[in-house]
Design a protein around this motif. Structure first.
Motif, PDB file in Angstrom:
ATOM      1  N   MET A   1      51.813  47.615  36.898  1.00  0.00           N
ATOM      2  CA  MET A   1      51.474  48.294  38.148  1.00  0.00           C
ATOM      3  C   MET A   1      50.439  49.400  37.916  1.00  0.00           C
ATOM      4  N   MET A   2      50.699  50.192  36.851  1.00  0.00           N
ATOM      5  CA  MET A   2      49.733  51.245  36.537  1.00  0.00           C
ATOM      6  C   MET A   2      48.389  50.651  36.137  1.00  0.00           C
ATOM      7  N   ALA A   3      48.452  49.552  35.386  1.00  0.00           N
ATOM      8  CA  ALA A   3      47.199  48.908  34.962  1.00  0.00           C
ATOM      9  C   ALA A   3      46.412  48.442  36.174  1.00  0.00           C
ATOM     10  N   LEU A   4      47.124  47.911  37.159  1.00  0.00           N
ATOM     11  CA  LEU A   4      46.436  47.444  38.373  1.00  0.00           C
ATOM     12  C   LEU A   4      45.743  48.604  39.079  1.00  0.00           C
ATOM     13  N   ILE A   5      46.461  49.728  39.192  1.00  0.00           N
ATOM     14  CA  ILE A   5      45.872  50.881  39.892  1.00  0.00           C
ATOM     15  C   ILE A   5      44.655  51.393  39.137  1.00  0.00           C
ATOM     16  N   LEU A   6      44.776  51.412  37.804  1.00  0.00           N
ATOM     17  CA  LEU A   6      43.653  51.892  36.993  1.00  0.00           C
ATOM     18  C   LEU A   6      42.431  50.981  37.158  1.00  0.00           C
ATOM     19  N   ILE A   7      42.665  49.676  37.062  1.00  0.00           N
ATOM     20  CA  ILE A   7      41.557  48.719  37.202  1.00  0.00           C
ATOM     21  C   ILE A   7      40.912  48.849  38.576  1.00  0.00           C
ATOM     22  N   ALA A   8      41.765  48.979  39.609  1.00  0.00           N
ATOM     23  CA  ALA A   8      41.238  49.084  40.963  1.00  0.00           C
ATOM     24  C   ALA A   8      40.405  50.351  41.119  1.00  0.00           C
ATOM     25  N   ALA A  36      32.756  43.614  35.816  1.00  0.00           N
ATOM     26  CA  ALA A  36      33.600  43.559  34.616  1.00  0.00           C
ATOM     27  C   ALA A  36      35.018  44.034  34.947  1.00  0.00           C
ATOM     28  N   GLY A  37      35.122  45.047  35.824  1.00  0.00           N
ATOM     29  CA  GLY A  37      36.446  45.473  36.263  1.00  0.00           C
ATOM     30  C   GLY A  37      37.179  44.370  37.004  1.00  0.00           C
ATOM     31  N   LEU A  38      36.431  43.591  37.796  1.00  0.00           N
ATOM     32  CA  LEU A  38      37.070  42.466  38.483  1.00  0.00           C
ATOM     33  C   LEU A  38      37.562  41.428  37.483  1.00  0.00           C
ATOM     34  N   ALA A  39      36.787  41.218  36.413  1.00  0.00           N
ATOM     35  CA  ALA A  39      37.243  40.285  35.372  1.00  0.00           C
ATOM     36  C   ALA A  39      38.528  40.802  34.734  1.00  0.00           C
ATOM     37  N   ALA A  40      38.618  42.122  34.552  1.00  0.00           N
ATOM     38  CA  ALA A  40      39.860  42.696  34.016  1.00  0.00           C
ATOM     39  C   ALA A  40      41.012  42.468  34.983  1.00  0.00           C
ATOM     40  N   PHE A  41      40.734  42.554  36.275  1.00  0.00           N
ATOM     41  CA  PHE A  41      41.791  42.274  37.252  1.00  0.00           C
ATOM     42  C   PHE A  41      42.276  40.834  37.141  1.00  0.00           C
ATOM     43  N   TYR A  42      41.354  39.892  36.984  1.00  0.00           N
ATOM     44  CA  TYR A  42      41.769  38.488  36.858  1.00  0.00           C
ATOM     45  C   TYR A  42      42.605  38.294  35.596  1.00  0.00           C
ATOM     46  N   LEU A  43      42.224  38.981  34.513  1.00  0.00           N
ATOM     47  CA  LEU A  43      43.019  38.904  33.283  1.00  0.00           C
ATOM     48  C   LEU A  43      44.413  39.461  33.536  1.00  0.00           C
ATOM     49  N   TRP A  44      44.485  40.575  34.260  1.00  0.00           N
ATOM     50  CA  TRP A  44      45.774  41.177  34.555  1.00  0.00           C
ATOM     51  C   TRP A  44      46.632  40.213  35.369  1.00  0.00           C
ATOM     52  N   ALA A  47      44.950  34.907  35.328  1.00  0.00           N
ATOM     53  CA  ALA A  47      43.985  33.824  35.500  1.00  0.00           C
ATOM     54  C   ALA A  47      42.876  33.999  34.469  1.00  0.00           C
ATOM     55  N   GLU A  48      43.181  33.608  33.223  1.00  0.00           N
ATOM     56  CA  GLU A  48      42.229  33.895  32.148  1.00  0.00           C
ATOM     57  C   GLU A  48      40.923  33.137  32.331  1.00  0.00           C
ATOM     58  N   PHE A  49      41.034  31.890  32.745  1.00  0.00           N
ATOM     59  CA  PHE A  49      39.809  31.098  32.838  1.00  0.00           C
ATOM     60  C   PHE A  49      38.870  31.668  33.897  1.00  0.00           C
ATOM     61  N   VAL A  50      39.440  32.122  35.002  1.00  0.00           N
ATOM     62  CA  VAL A  50      38.610  32.733  36.045  1.00  0.00           C
ATOM     63  C   VAL A  50      37.972  34.015  35.523  1.00  0.00           C
ATOM     64  N   ALA A  51      38.731  34.765  34.704  1.00  0.00           N
ATOM     65  CA  ALA A  51      38.172  36.003  34.160  1.00  0.00           C
ATOM     66  C   ALA A  51      36.963  35.696  33.276  1.00  0.00           C
ATOM     67  N   PHE A  52      37.085  34.661  32.456  1.00  0.00           N
ATOM     68  CA  PHE A  52      35.949  34.354  31.584  1.00  0.00           C
ATOM     69  C   PHE A  52      34.784  33.794  32.392  1.00  0.00           C
ATOM     70  N   ALA A  53      35.090  33.027  33.428  1.00  0.00           N
ATOM     71  CA  ALA A  53      34.013  32.544  34.294  1.00  0.00           C
ATOM     72  C   ALA A  53      33.316  33.714  34.978  1.00  0.00           C
ATOM     73  N   GLN A  54      34.121  34.706  35.394  1.00  0.00           N
ATOM     74  CA  GLN A  54      33.524  35.890  36.030  1.00  0.00           C
ATOM     75  C   GLN A  54      32.613  36.622  35.055  1.00  0.00           C
ATOM     76  N   VAL A  55      33.066  36.777  33.814  1.00  0.00           N
ATOM     77  CA  VAL A  55      32.234  37.467  32.831  1.00  0.00           C
ATOM     78  C   VAL A  55      30.945  36.681  32.588  1.00  0.00           C
ATOM     79  N   LEU A  56      31.076  35.366  32.442  1.00  0.00           N
ATOM     80  CA  LEU A  56      29.882  34.571  32.156  1.00  0.00           C
ATOM     81  C   LEU A  56      28.909  34.588  33.317  1.00  0.00           C
ATOM     82  N   VAL A  57      29.433  34.364  34.537  1.00  0.00           N
ATOM     83  CA  VAL A  57      28.531  34.168  35.676  1.00  0.00           C
ATOM     84  C   VAL A  57      28.022  35.515  36.196  1.00  0.00           C
ATOM     85  N   TYR A  58      28.951  36.468  36.423  1.00  0.00           N
ATOM     86  CA  TYR A  58      28.521  37.711  37.060  1.00  0.00           C
ATOM     87  C   TYR A  58      27.958  38.704  36.045  1.00  0.00           C
TER      88      TYR A  58
END
Lengths: 188, 105
Positions: A1-8, A36-44, A47-58
């Motif tokens: 929960m704290m990690a989510l708030i921090l990332i947000a 990159a913060g959004l990719a961290a949210f996906y990792l949290w 959804a690891e694959f989406v996080a890596f796709a976000q890092v690669l594409v965005y």
């Protein structure tokens, strides 16, 4: 929960700073941090694959394209603030965004959303591949065709030179259009 | 009153969406307007992931697949949009939206 708030907080702060700054390059770099913060949210969220796709594409590709576009379209001198009132437009945008945000917050807080699934669900890459190649194979093909057509269209849009080739030559030599080329040089 | 994690995710995504909306409405630089639209798209992706994570059936992976397709379409959109920005710059030598008033160059 704290990690989510921090990332947000990190994501929202860098996005807000990017939208407020005057320097376009700073904006683009801060938006890269926000992606990159959004990719961290996906990792949290698991959804690891989406996080890596976000890092690669965005973070990798789109930020580079944006930086290139910023550098290619520098104005010759700093842009003056033009009459179509910037302050009024900013005020209207603020009011509109605040109203939409208020509606969203009211709807989210007042709706009884069930929070189940305490352990994060995992979707393996194998399962994703089976989904993409099985149920969504047609959509995958269509997305491939769409990407190809869109990128070709982008190249055509950015590369087209709409001046006809002979026009500048005619202007230089003071020749009326339609005269043959050989005669233009040796006229007295 | 305590918010659940799903509600926190939704609040995050709506704040991101409204930031993008304000940027798209208030800035006069074409690139920044495009980036505001990108932020709104990303907020939609956050919603997909949040509902997949806390939804009743997370094994189906529908949300993840949808986000992958959305990212692909967003990449195509960004490429075409920035190419349009460069085309506008070639015509009017700046990228202010207020001056892009001609349909035919």
């Amino acid at each position: 929960m704290m990690a989510l708030i921090l990332i947000a907080l990190v994501t929202l702060a860098s996005a807000a700073a990017a939208m407020l700054l005057r320097n376009l390059i700073h904006s683009a770099l801060l938006l890269t941090a926000s992606w990159a913060g959004l990719a961290a949210f996906y990792l949290w969220a698991g959804a690891e694959f989406v996080a890596f796709a976000q890092v690669l594409v965005y973070v990798g590709a789109i930020s580079m394209v944006v930086l290139f576009a910023v550098l290619l379209t520098r104005p010759p001198q700093p842009m003056p603030v033009t009459p179509p009132n910037t302050l009024g437009r900013a005020l209207v945008a603020l009011i509109t965004g605040g109203a939409v945000l208020g509606v969203f917050i009211g709807a989210i807080v007042s709706s009884p959303l069930p929070a189940t699934a305490a352990p994060a669900p995992t979707v393996s890459v194998k399962q994703l591949g089976l989904e993409l190649a099985g149920r969504h194979a047609g959509a995958l093909l269509i997305v491939g065709a769409l990407l190809t057509v869109a990128l070709l269209g982008a190249v055509v849009l950015a590369a087209t030179d709409r001046e006809p080739v002979g026009a500048s030559l005619d202007d230089v030599r003071g020749r009326p259009p339609g005269t043959p080329l050989q005669k233009s040089g040796d006229a007295p | 009153m305590s918010l659940s994690s799903l509600q926190l995710c939704l609040l995050f995504s709506s704040a991101l969406f409204c930031l993008g909306l304000m940027a798209a409405l208030s800035r006069s630089n074409t690139i920044l307007v495009l980036l505001g639209v990108e932020l709104m798209l990303n907020a939609a992706n956050v919603n997909f992931i949040a509902f997949w994570r806390y939804g009743p059936n997370p094994e189906a992976a529908t949300g993840v697949v949808f986000v992958l397709f959305a990212i692909a379409v967003a990449a195509a959109e960004a490429a075409v949009g920035l190419a349009l920005v460069i085309a506008i710059y070639r015509h009017q030598k700046n990228i202010r939206l207020q001056e892009a008033t001609r349909l035919k160059g």
